[in-house]
Design a protein around this motif. Structure first.
Motif, mmCIF file in Angstrom:
data_model
loop_
_atom_site.group_PDB
_atom_site.id
_atom_site.type_symbol
_atom_site.label_atom_id
_atom_site.label_comp_id
_atom_site.label_asym_id
_atom_site.label_seq_id
_atom_site.Cartn_x
_atom_site.Cartn_y
_atom_site.Cartn_z
ATOM 1 N N THR A 185 0.845 -1.191 0.000
ATOM 2 C CA THR A 185 0.000 0.000 0.000
ATOM 3 C C THR A 185 0.881 1.242 0.000
ATOM 4 O OG1 THR A 185 -0.130 -0.147 2.416
ATOM 5 C CG2 THR A 185 -1.959 -1.070 1.157
ATOM 6 N N ALA A 186 0.294 2.367 -0.432
ATOM 7 C CA ALA A 186 1.055 3.616 -0.498
ATOM 8 C C ALA A 186 1.498 4.076 0.885
ATOM 9 C CB ALA A 186 0.211 4.696 -1.179
ATOM 10 N N THR A 187 0.732 3.689 1.921
ATOM 11 C CA THR A 187 1.053 4.043 3.301
ATOM 12 C C THR A 187 1.185 2.777 4.134
ATOM 13 O OG1 THR A 187 -0.208 6.089 3.082
ATOM 14 C CG2 THR A 187 0.304 5.375 5.314
ATOM 15 N N ASP A 188 2.195 2.710 4.988
ATOM 16 C CA ASP A 188 2.390 1.571 5.879
ATOM 17 C C ASP A 188 1.358 1.658 7.001
ATOM 18 O OD1 ASP A 188 3.206 -0.391 7.656
ATOM 19 O OD2 ASP A 188 5.342 0.039 7.418
ATOM 20 N N LEU A 189 0.406 0.722 6.989
ATOM 21 C CA LEU A 189 -0.697 0.765 7.944
ATOM 22 C C LEU A 189 -0.492 -0.162 9.138
ATOM 23 C CD1 LEU A 189 -3.700 0.754 5.423
ATOM 24 C CD2 LEU A 189 -2.622 2.719 6.524
ATOM 25 N N LEU A 190 0.665 -0.831 9.228
ATOM 26 C CA LEU A 190 0.903 -1.711 10.368
ATOM 27 C C LEU A 190 1.025 -0.896 11.649
ATOM 28 C CD1 LEU A 190 3.455 -4.407 9.136
ATOM 29 C CD2 LEU A 190 0.992 -4.634 9.434
ATOM 30 N N PRO A 191 0.300 -1.279 12.702
ATOM 31 C CA PRO A 191 0.410 -0.545 13.976
ATOM 32 C C PRO A 191 1.853 -0.545 14.476
ATOM 33 C CG PRO A 191 -1.451 -2.064 14.026
ATOM 34 C CD PRO A 191 -0.678 -2.377 12.780
ATOM 35 N N PRO A 192 2.343 0.567 14.995
ATOM 36 C CA PRO A 192 3.741 0.647 15.431
ATOM 37 C C PRO A 192 4.090 -0.290 16.574
ATOM 38 C CG PRO A 192 2.511 2.616 16.086
ATOM 39 C CD PRO A 192 1.629 1.848 15.158
ATOM 40 N N ASP A 193 3.083 -0.706 17.358
ATOM 41 C CA ASP A 193 3.354 -1.583 18.498
ATOM 42 C C ASP A 193 3.206 -3.066 18.153
ATOM 43 O OD1 ASP A 193 0.642 -1.450 18.110
ATOM 44 O OD2 ASP A 193 0.120 -1.378 20.247
ATOM 45 N N LEU A 194 3.000 -3.375 16.878
ATOM 46 C CA LEU A 194 2.846 -4.768 16.454
ATOM 47 C C LEU A 194 4.202 -5.463 16.479
ATOM 48 C CD1 LEU A 194 0.564 -6.656 15.356
ATOM 49 C CD2 LEU A 194 1.396 -6.090 13.064
#
Length: 245
Positions: A185-194
């Motif tokens: 995706t154009a933006t990284d949508l993974l939560p930072p705390d994952l």
């Protein structure tokens, strides 16, 4: 929290996407909120894939499940007129197999589409959605070449016929990112705390972070039809696909 749990519920579908029936126990039951199970194979929805539907069987009756609410726990949404199993009840869960199986084929078809667009044209995904048998992906794709719809249809079905294996991998976050571009995706949508990342790997075509359900190989998707390529303006292209019966 473990990667295969949501609140108090062990998510069985993350490790076994073929599971359709299982035994479990009701942990909570409320007319407003729904039902929480200790073990569930109902996919709760996410990443464009809608939640599963099915039934809970208990005491000679059934409770139809029409959706899922994702809160601190996974709350299964029952059909309003159906009886609710009390907390502590042993129940049998069952997924609507036809709906789930078609969603698995559709979701895997979207990953083939994503892989082809990324490899052949180098364009990222900006959005998407799916229903059983039909889906769309949006791309940041300023220039569409002549004959694109037919060319894309041919390429998608080449990958289907290649019978590429589709595997699930769960890796620590840093290790997952070292494998290459796992975010399409154009933006990284993974939560930072994952801390751990679940990956869907279509051998030799597409590798990306994903929490949905998939078939075991591209051949199981069946033929993919490109229904329409829409120009939404300013380099925004929407590709609609369907899986004919």
């Amino acid at each position: 929290m473990r990667h295969d749990h949501h609140g108090r519920t062990h998510r069985l579908e993350l490790s076994d996407q073929t599971l359709r029936e299982w035994e479990c126990t009701v942990l909570a039951s409320d007319p407003e909120d729904g039902i929480v199970l200790d073990r569930s194979a109902f996919y709760p929805g996410g990443g464009g894939q809608p939640p599963d539907q099915g039934v809970l069987l208990w005491g000679g009756v059934q409770t139809r499940i029409v959706g899922v609410r994702q809160r601190d726990d996974l709350w299964l949404i029952p059909e309003p007129d159906d009886p609710l199993p009390p907390p502590g009840t042993a129940v049998q869960g069952a997924i609507d197999d036809e709906r789930r199986s078609k969603l698995m084929r559709t979701h895997s078809g979207l990953h083939v589409l994503c892989g082809v667009m990324f490899h052949d044209f180098g364009v990222p995904v900006t959005g998407g959605n799916m229903e059983p048998g039909e889906a769309r992906l949006d791309f940041d794709f300023p220039e569409v070449p002549p004959g694109f719809k037919d060319t894309l249809t041919e390429r998608l079905n080449e990958e289907v016929l290649a019978d590429r294996a589709i595997q699930v991998k769960v890796l620590p976050r840093e290790e997952a990112y070292q494998l290459g571009p796992i975010i399409k995706t154009a933006t990284d949508l993974l939560p930072p705390d994952l801390e751990v990342v679940r990956l869907i790997d279509i051998d030799g075509l597409d590798l990306q972070a994903d929490g949905g359900t998939h078939v075991a190989s591209t051949r199981q998707i069946g033929r993919i039809e490109v229904k329409k390529v829409e120009n939404k303006g300013r380099g925004f292209r929407r590709v609609r696909i369907r899986l004919p019966e």
